[in-house]
Design a protein around this motif. Structure first.
Motif, PDB file in Angstrom:
ATOM      1  N   ILE A  42      -5.981   5.178  -5.461  1.00  0.00           N
ATOM      2  CA  ILE A  42      -7.232   5.900  -5.831  1.00  0.00           C
ATOM      3  C   ILE A  42      -8.531   5.228  -5.517  1.00  0.00           C
ATOM      4  N   GLU A  43      -8.565   3.934  -5.473  1.00  0.00           N
ATOM      5  CA  GLU A  43      -9.705   3.241  -4.807  1.00  0.00           C
ATOM      6  C   GLU A  43      -9.956   3.650  -3.351  1.00  0.00           C
ATOM      7  N   ALA A  44      -8.806   3.680  -2.754  1.00  0.00           N
ATOM      8  CA  ALA A  44      -9.175   3.801  -1.199  1.00  0.00           C
ATOM      9  C   ALA A  44      -9.426   5.302  -1.190  1.00  0.00           C
ATOM     10  N   PHE A  45      -9.064   6.511  -2.056  1.00  0.00           N
ATOM     11  CA  PHE A  45      -9.462   7.721  -2.019  1.00  0.00           C
ATOM     12  C   PHE A  45     -11.028   8.077  -2.424  1.00  0.00           C
ATOM     13  N   ARG A  46     -11.361   7.035  -3.306  1.00  0.00           N
ATOM     14  CA  ARG A  46     -12.908   7.047  -3.804  1.00  0.00           C
ATOM     15  C   ARG A  46     -13.728   6.603  -2.881  1.00  0.00           C
ATOM     16  N   SER A  47     -13.424   5.518  -2.191  1.00  0.00           N
ATOM     17  CA  SER A  47     -14.186   4.987  -1.216  1.00  0.00           C
ATOM     18  C   SER A  47     -14.076   5.411   0.371  1.00  0.00           C
ATOM     19  N   LYS A  48     -13.185   6.212   0.449  1.00  0.00           N
ATOM     20  CA  LYS A  48     -13.035   7.013   1.756  1.00  0.00           C
ATOM     21  C   LYS A  48     -12.656   5.982   2.792  1.00  0.00           C
ATOM     22  N   THR A  49     -11.364   5.281   2.598  1.00  0.00           N
ATOM     23  CA  THR A  49     -10.860   4.158   3.697  1.00  0.00           C
ATOM     24  C   THR A  49      -9.526   4.279   4.043  1.00  0.00           C
ATOM     25  N   HIS A  50      -9.069   3.654   4.852  1.00  0.00           N
ATOM     26  CA  HIS A  50      -7.680   3.672   5.187  1.00  0.00           C
ATOM     27  C   HIS A  50      -6.971   2.533   4.601  1.00  0.00           C
ATOM     28  N   PHE A  51      -5.904   2.737   3.738  1.00  0.00           N
ATOM     29  CA  PHE A  51      -5.200   1.706   2.940  1.00  0.00           C
ATOM     30  C   PHE A  51      -3.932   1.680   3.173  1.00  0.00           C
ATOM     31  N   GLN A  52      -3.536   0.149   3.350  1.00  0.00           N
ATOM     32  CA  GLN A  52      -1.973  -0.202   3.808  1.00  0.00           C
ATOM     33  C   GLN A  52      -1.890  -1.392   2.789  1.00  0.00           C
ATOM     34  N   LYS A  53      -0.494  -1.186   2.375  1.00  0.00           N
ATOM     35  CA  LYS A  53      -0.046  -2.346   1.636  1.00  0.00           C
ATOM     36  C   LYS A  53       1.413  -2.173   1.200  1.00  0.00           C
ATOM     37  N   ARG A  54       2.072  -3.144   1.140  1.00  0.00           N
ATOM     38  CA  ARG A  54       3.560  -2.908   0.716  1.00  0.00           C
ATOM     39  C   ARG A  54       3.725  -3.489  -0.622  1.00  0.00           C
ATOM     40  N   LYS A  85      10.223  -4.714  -8.679  1.00  0.00           N
ATOM     41  CA  LYS A  85      10.469  -5.926  -9.551  1.00  0.00           C
ATOM     42  C   LYS A  85      11.956  -6.075 -10.043  1.00  0.00           C
ATOM     43  N   VAL A  86      12.814  -5.177  -9.749  1.00  0.00           N
ATOM     44  CA  VAL A  86      14.188  -5.092 -10.402  1.00  0.00           C
ATOM     45  C   VAL A  86      15.247  -4.990  -9.347  1.00  0.00           C
ATOM     46  N   VAL A  87      14.764  -4.378  -8.392  1.00  0.00           N
ATOM     47  CA  VAL A  87      15.793  -4.248  -7.251  1.00  0.00           C
ATOM     48  C   VAL A  87      15.644  -5.097  -6.107  1.00  0.00           C
ATOM     49  N   PRO A  88      16.012  -6.408  -5.963  1.00  0.00           N
ATOM     50  CA  PRO A  88      15.957  -7.418  -4.951  1.00  0.00           C
ATOM     51  C   PRO A  88      15.909  -6.562  -3.474  1.00  0.00           C
ATOM     52  N   GLY A  89      14.763  -7.010  -2.477  1.00  0.00           N
ATOM     53  CA  GLY A  89      14.821  -6.719  -1.257  1.00  0.00           C
ATOM     54  C   GLY A  89      14.099  -5.361  -1.101  1.00  0.00           C
ATOM     55  N   ASP A  90      14.116  -4.520  -2.045  1.00  0.00           N
ATOM     56  CA  ASP A  90      13.476  -3.080  -1.901  1.00  0.00           C
ATOM     57  C   ASP A  90      11.779  -3.253  -1.873  1.00  0.00           C
ATOM     58  N   THR A  91      11.216  -2.583  -1.173  1.00  0.00           N
ATOM     59  CA  THR A  91       9.683  -2.530  -1.012  1.00  0.00           C
ATOM     60  C   THR A  91       9.292  -1.224  -1.082  1.00  0.00           C
ATOM     61  N   LEU A  92       8.121  -0.886  -1.314  1.00  0.00           N
ATOM     62  CA  LEU A  92       7.433   0.565  -1.223  1.00  0.00           C
ATOM     63  C   LEU A  92       6.136   0.324  -0.378  1.00  0.00           C
ATOM     64  N   THR A  93       6.234   1.078   0.714  1.00  0.00           N
ATOM     65  CA  THR A  93       4.887   0.783   1.619  1.00  0.00           C
ATOM     66  C   THR A  93       4.301   2.076   1.483  1.00  0.00           C
ATOM     67  N   VAL A  94       2.811   1.746   1.274  1.00  0.00           N
ATOM     68  CA  VAL A  94       1.715   2.714   1.000  1.00  0.00           C
ATOM     69  C   VAL A  94       1.058   2.678   2.581  1.00  0.00           C
ATOM     70  N   ASP A  95       0.760   3.730   3.277  1.00  0.00           N
ATOM     71  CA  ASP A  95      -0.182   3.966   4.274  1.00  0.00           C
ATOM     72  C   ASP A  95      -0.896   5.114   4.070  1.00  0.00           C
ATOM     73  N   ALA A  96      -2.232   4.887   3.716  1.00  0.00           N
ATOM     74  CA  ALA A  96      -3.165   6.235   3.157  1.00  0.00           C
ATOM     75  C   ALA A  96      -4.427   6.282   3.978  1.00  0.00           C
ATOM     76  N   ASP A  97      -4.680   7.119   4.745  1.00  0.00           N
ATOM     77  CA  ASP A  97      -5.943   7.488   5.371  1.00  0.00           C
ATOM     78  C   ASP A  97      -6.822   8.063   4.651  1.00  0.00           C
ATOM     79  N   PHE A  98      -7.714   7.829   3.909  1.00  0.00           N
ATOM     80  CA  PHE A  98      -8.593   8.753   3.391  1.00  0.00           C
ATOM     81  C   PHE A  98     -10.123   8.909   3.985  1.00  0.00           C
ATOM     82  N   THR A  99     -10.209   8.357   5.074  1.00  0.00           N
ATOM     83  CA  THR A  99     -11.378   8.393   5.780  1.00  0.00           C
ATOM     84  C   THR A  99     -12.038   9.678   5.887  1.00  0.00           C
TER      85      THR A  99
END
Length: 363
Positions: free
Chosen positions: A223-235, A239-253
């Motif tokens: 939501i902060e990336a949406f508010r500030s109109k930025t491109h946001f990437q993070k993994r 916490k409960v499934v070892p090895g699993d990650t969720l990747t966010v790649d959102a461009d709100f520019t």
């Protein structure tokens, strides 16, 4: 309340069951009273939202009983309700408090029992319990309500009774569809979720806890990336499934629109608080605002909550009423029924470019 403001009624944690006081599943008095309130003139209510935990259950509650409770909630919430009304899932609604997998409520179960009965057009990702809808704002723009599904698990190890779960598919939908599709400069966004979000506020932290399979900063950072109109990437690691990650790649520019607030429940008391600062926050913007509605059944009261409920009458029930002014960038909060006696009759919150006055501080 002025008629040119967007009026929204927020209920949460109805907790229908065979034992819930004033919300027994066969005739939930407090839920019925809330629906009657929004449909009764002269007050013109633009929308109603219910932010999860529509049922109460126990480790022995069978799936069919839980489904009967959910169906009863939907019947009393939507039948004869002429006001556009929306829902999001809560941790009790999946019946994963019962340890037997065959007794759990599936996404399809919940969709059929509740989401499919929403009384206003919504845009979903198939037969999903996350969706968005656009409502006309008398100020000339649109209010977009985005409902998130916290029971949207990918693995059986993700127990949605204990933690909020957002699937990678849902996060992809949030970042590429709900916060972009058809969005204009005249759109203002409200996000519905059940679980708490982080806060530095000492009062809020008495009640809230980190109950997210992925980081509880994930949704605020999006939501902060949406508010500030930025491109946001993070993994985000699971916490409960070892090895699993969720990747966010959102461009709100190039994404228009602004954010109003989150609306939630879960903690069984009224709260308004600000999401604590994140590492990527745009400090030119105020902190994100969270509005939490109290529970509707006194038998489910949070023992920490100082809100007093009477055995009968309007002081037994409690829910929030908001007047949102998208021109002034203000939210005016008042209440039906029981609430904290030391709160003013109307709480004023600024979600625009000025700092928010959090009235939970110093109380």
């Amino acid at each position: 309340m002025r008629e040119d403001r967007f009026i929204l009624v927020h209920i949460s944690d109805a907790h229908l069951s065979s034992w819930s006081s004033n919300n027994p599943w066969r005739r939930p008095e407090n839920l019925i009273e809330a629906v009657n309130f929004v449909n009764r003139p002269p007050t013109k209510v633009n929308a109603m939202v219910a932010t999860g935990d529509f049922i109460s259950n126990s480790p022995k509650t069978p799936r069919q009983t839980a489904l009967a409770y959910l169906s009863a909630f939907a019947t009393h919430y939507f039948n004869a309700n002429l006001v556009p009304s929306f829902v999001c899932t809560g941790n009790h609604d999946g019946n994963m408090i019962n340890p037997a997998p065959e007794e759990w409520i599936t996404r399809e179960d919940f969709y059929s029992a509740v989401t499919a009965r929403i009384n206003y057009p919504v845009y979903t990702d198939g037969r999903s319990n996350y969706y968005y809808t656009d409502l006309p704002d008398s100020r000339g723009g649109r209010i977009r309500i985005i409902a998130l599904d916290e029971m949207d698990r990918t693995y059986n190890a993700e127990n949605t009774q204990r933690m909020a779960v957002y699937s990678p598919r849902q996060i992809e939908w949030l970042t590429h569809v709900a916060l972009k599709q058809g969005m204009t400069a005249g759109h203002s966004v409200i996000v519905l979720l059940h679980h708490s979000l982080p806060s530095d506020n000492a009062t809020a932290r008495r009640y809230i806890a980190n109950e997210h399979v992925y980081s509880w900063y994930m949704i605020p950072e999006i939501i902060e990336a949406f508010r500030s109109k930025t491109h946001f990437q993070k993994r985000y690691p699971n916490k409960v499934v070892p090895g699993d990650t969720l990747t966010v790649d959102a461009d709100f520019t190039q994404a228009p629109g602004e954010f109003i607030c989150y609306m939630g429940g879960h903690v069984h008391t009224y709260l308004n608080y600000e999401v604590s600062w994140m590492s990527n926050i745009n400090r030119a913007l105020p902190k994100q605002q969270v509005l939490v509605a109290n529970n509707m059944s006194p038998s489910e009261k949070n023992p920490q909550s100082p809100i007093e409920r009477q055995p009968r009458g309007t002081q037994n029930n409690t829910f929030n009423i908001y007047a949102i002014d998208t021109r002034e960038k203000m939210i005016y909060v008042t209440f039906f029924g029981a609430t904290l006696s030391y709160y003013p009759r109307v709480i004023t919150l600024n979600y625009g470019n000025a700092p928010i006055n959090d009235l939970t501080k110093g109380k």
